[in-house]
Motif scaffolding. Structure first.
Motif, PDB file in Angstrom:
ATOM      1  N   MET A 122       0.848  -1.177   0.000  1.00 37.22           N
ATOM      2  CA  MET A 122       0.000   0.000   0.000  1.00 37.22           C
ATOM      3  C   MET A 122       0.895   1.242   0.000  1.00 37.22           C
ATOM      4  N   ALA A 123       0.569   2.196  -0.847  1.00 36.97           N
ATOM      5  CA  ALA A 123       1.351   3.423  -0.954  1.00 36.97           C
ATOM      6  C   ALA A 123       1.111   4.330   0.254  1.00 36.97           C
ATOM      7  N   LYS A 124       2.183   4.934   0.728  1.00 39.08           N
ATOM      8  CA  LYS A 124       2.063   5.874   1.839  1.00 39.08           C
ATOM      9  C   LYS A 124       1.431   7.165   1.358  1.00 39.08           C
ATOM     10  N   GLY A 125       0.953   7.957   2.304  1.00 37.25           N
ATOM     11  CA  GLY A 125       0.402   9.268   2.005  1.00 37.25           C
ATOM     12  C   GLY A 125       1.229  10.330   2.702  1.00 37.25           C
ATOM     13  N   TYR A 126       1.302  11.495   2.110  1.00 38.46           N
ATOM     14  CA  TYR A 126       2.105  12.582   2.665  1.00 38.46           C
ATOM     15  C   TYR A 126       1.337  13.894   2.637  1.00 38.46           C
ATOM     16  N   TRP A 127       1.492  14.661   3.697  1.00 36.92           N
ATOM     17  CA  TRP A 127       1.057  16.054   3.711  1.00 36.92           C
ATOM     18  C   TRP A 127       2.287  16.879   3.405  1.00 36.92           C
ATOM     19  N   VAL A 128       2.171  17.774   2.448  1.00 34.91           N
ATOM     20  CA  VAL A 128       3.256  18.690   2.128  1.00 34.91           C
ATOM     21  C   VAL A 128       2.697  20.103   2.273  1.00 34.91           C
ATOM     22  N   SER A 129       3.264  20.857   3.198  1.00 35.02           N
ATOM     23  CA  SER A 129       2.826  22.229   3.436  1.00 35.02           C
ATOM     24  C   SER A 129       3.994  23.167   3.190  1.00 35.02           C
ATOM     25  N   VAL A 130       3.753  24.197   2.379  1.00 34.91           N
ATOM     26  CA  VAL A 130       4.758  25.217   2.124  1.00 34.91           C
ATOM     27  C   VAL A 130       4.171  26.544   2.584  1.00 34.91           C
ATOM     28  N   TYR A 131       4.950  27.256   3.367  1.00 36.20           N
ATOM     29  CA  TYR A 131       4.515  28.521   3.965  1.00 36.20           C
ATOM     30  C   TYR A 131       5.264  29.666   3.294  1.00 36.20           C
ATOM     31  N   PRO A 132       4.638  30.361   2.322  1.00 37.23           N
ATOM     32  CA  PRO A 132       5.316  31.441   1.604  1.00 37.23           C
ATOM     33  C   PRO A 132       5.802  32.576   2.505  1.00 37.23           C
ATOM     34  N   ALA A 133       5.046  32.876   3.516  1.00 35.88           N
ATOM     35  CA  ALA A 133       5.449  33.948   4.426  1.00 35.88           C
ATOM     36  C   ALA A 133       4.760  33.735   5.771  1.00 35.88           C
ATOM     37  N   ILE A 134       5.514  33.928   6.816  1.00 38.04           N
ATOM     38  CA  ILE A 134       4.951  33.865   8.162  1.00 38.04           C
ATOM     39  C   ILE A 134       5.344  35.165   8.838  1.00 38.04           C
ATOM     40  N   SER A 135       4.396  36.096   8.878  1.00 36.54           N
ATOM     41  CA  SER A 135       4.718  37.416   9.420  1.00 36.54           C
ATOM     42  C   SER A 135       4.839  37.399  10.935  1.00 36.54           C
ATOM     43  N   ASP A 136       4.061  36.551  11.590  1.00 37.45           N
ATOM     44  CA  ASP A 136       4.098  36.489  13.053  1.00 37.45           C
ATOM     45  C   ASP A 136       4.012  35.032  13.488  1.00 37.45           C
ATOM     46  N   PRO A 137       5.158  34.365  13.661  1.00 32.15           N
ATOM     47  CA  PRO A 137       5.158  32.939  14.011  1.00 32.15           C
ATOM     48  C   PRO A 137       4.398  32.625  15.295  1.00 32.15           C
ATOM     49  N   GLU A 138       4.310  33.566  16.206  1.00 29.84           N
ATOM     50  CA  GLU A 138       3.604  33.329  17.473  1.00 29.84           C
ATOM     51  C   GLU A 138       2.128  33.038  17.249  1.00 29.84           C
ATOM     52  N   THR A 139       1.554  33.566  16.170  1.00 23.65           N
ATOM     53  CA  THR A 139       0.127  33.342  15.913  1.00 23.65           C
ATOM     54  C   THR A 139      -0.153  31.905  15.488  1.00 23.65           C
ATOM     55  N   LEU A 140       0.889  31.149  15.157  1.00 22.54           N
ATOM     56  CA  LEU A 140       0.698  29.757  14.734  1.00 22.54           C
ATOM     57  C   LEU A 140       0.714  28.779  15.901  1.00 22.54           C
ATOM     58  N   THR A 141       0.954  29.251  17.101  1.00 22.68           N
ATOM     59  CA  THR A 141       1.090  28.364  18.254  1.00 22.68           C
ATOM     60  C   THR A 141      -0.147  27.521  18.490  1.00 22.68           C
ATOM     61  N   ALA A 142      -1.312  28.123  18.512  1.00 22.72           N
ATOM     62  CA  ALA A 142      -2.553  27.378  18.759  1.00 22.72           C
ATOM     63  C   ALA A 142      -2.777  26.342  17.655  1.00 22.72           C
ATOM     64  N   TYR A 143      -2.586  26.759  16.391  1.00 25.43           N
ATOM     65  CA  TYR A 143      -2.735  25.815  15.282  1.00 25.43           C
ATOM     66  C   TYR A 143      -1.750  24.664  15.431  1.00 25.43           C
ATOM     67  N   GLY A 144      -0.497  24.976  15.697  1.00 27.26           N
ATOM     68  CA  GLY A 144       0.539  23.946  15.799  1.00 27.26           C
ATOM     69  C   GLY A 144       0.245  22.911  16.862  1.00 27.26           C
ATOM     70  N   ASP A 145      -0.211  23.356  18.011  1.00 28.94           N
ATOM     71  CA  ASP A 145      -0.537  22.423  19.094  1.00 28.94           C
ATOM     72  C   ASP A 145      -1.683  21.491  18.695  1.00 28.94           C
ATOM     73  N   LEU A 146      -2.737  22.075  18.136  1.00 29.20           N
ATOM     74  CA  LEU A 146      -3.895  21.273  17.729  1.00 29.20           C
ATOM     75  C   LEU A 146      -3.552  20.348  16.559  1.00 29.20           C
ATOM     76  N   ALA A 147      -2.804  20.871  15.592  1.00 35.30           N
ATOM     77  CA  ALA A 147      -2.444  20.069  14.420  1.00 35.30           C
ATOM     78  C   ALA A 147      -1.552  18.894  14.813  1.00 35.30           C
ATOM     79  N   ARG A 148      -0.598  19.127  15.689  1.00 34.25           N
ATOM     80  CA  ARG A 148       0.311  18.061  16.126  1.00 34.25           C
ATOM     81  C   ARG A 148      -0.474  16.915  16.757  1.00 34.25           C
ATOM     82  N   ARG A 149      -1.450  17.259  17.604  1.00 38.43           N
ATOM     83  CA  ARG A 149      -2.272  16.222  18.245  1.00 38.43           C
ATOM     84  C   ARG A 149      -3.116  15.471  17.226  1.00 38.43           C
ATOM     85  N   ALA A 150      -3.689  16.198  16.252  1.00 42.16           N
ATOM     86  CA  ALA A 150      -4.522  15.562  15.220  1.00 42.16           C
ATOM     87  C   ALA A 150      -3.683  14.624  14.354  1.00 42.16           C
TER      88      ALA A 150
END
Length: 97
Positions: free
Chosen positions: A1-29
């Motif tokens: 069975m072929a593996k699956g991959y998520w590939v995310s590219v972030y063109p610009a992150i003006s304020d990395p601190e605003t990603l904290t809530a997303y990162g915590d929730l995404a990591r758990r998911a």
């Protein structure tokens, strides 16, 4: 069975601190869906177009598992936590057997 991959590219992150809530929730998911983060914004040597944007690569045991995790309630909550005006290029791709 072929593996699956998520590939995310972030063109610009003006304020990395605003990603904290997303990162915590995404990591758990991702963990709940059986995903493994292979790369998360490490060093990049760019060739060709020379684009050095942050890249996140997550591996799943199957393409279907990658899609199901994206569509899961837990990951949808993470998406809702992304800040307004946030931009990324996100793809789910199928690996080679």
């Amino acid at each position: 069975m072929a593996k699956g991959y998520w590939v995310s590219v972030y063109p610009a992150i003006s304020d990395p601190e605003t990603l904290t809530a997303y990162g915590d929730l995404a990591r758990r998911a991702v963990q709940a869906g059986g995903g493994r983060t292979l790369s998360r914004g490490g060093r990049v040597v760019a060739h060709e177009a020379g684009i050095t944007h942050r890249v996140v690569l997550v591996e799943f045991d199957s393409f279907e598992q990658a899609v199901a995790t994206y569509e899961s309630e837990a990951y949808q909550k993470a998406l809702a936590a992304l800040p307004d005006g946030f931009e990324r290029d996100f793809r789910i791709i199928e690996g080679i057997d």
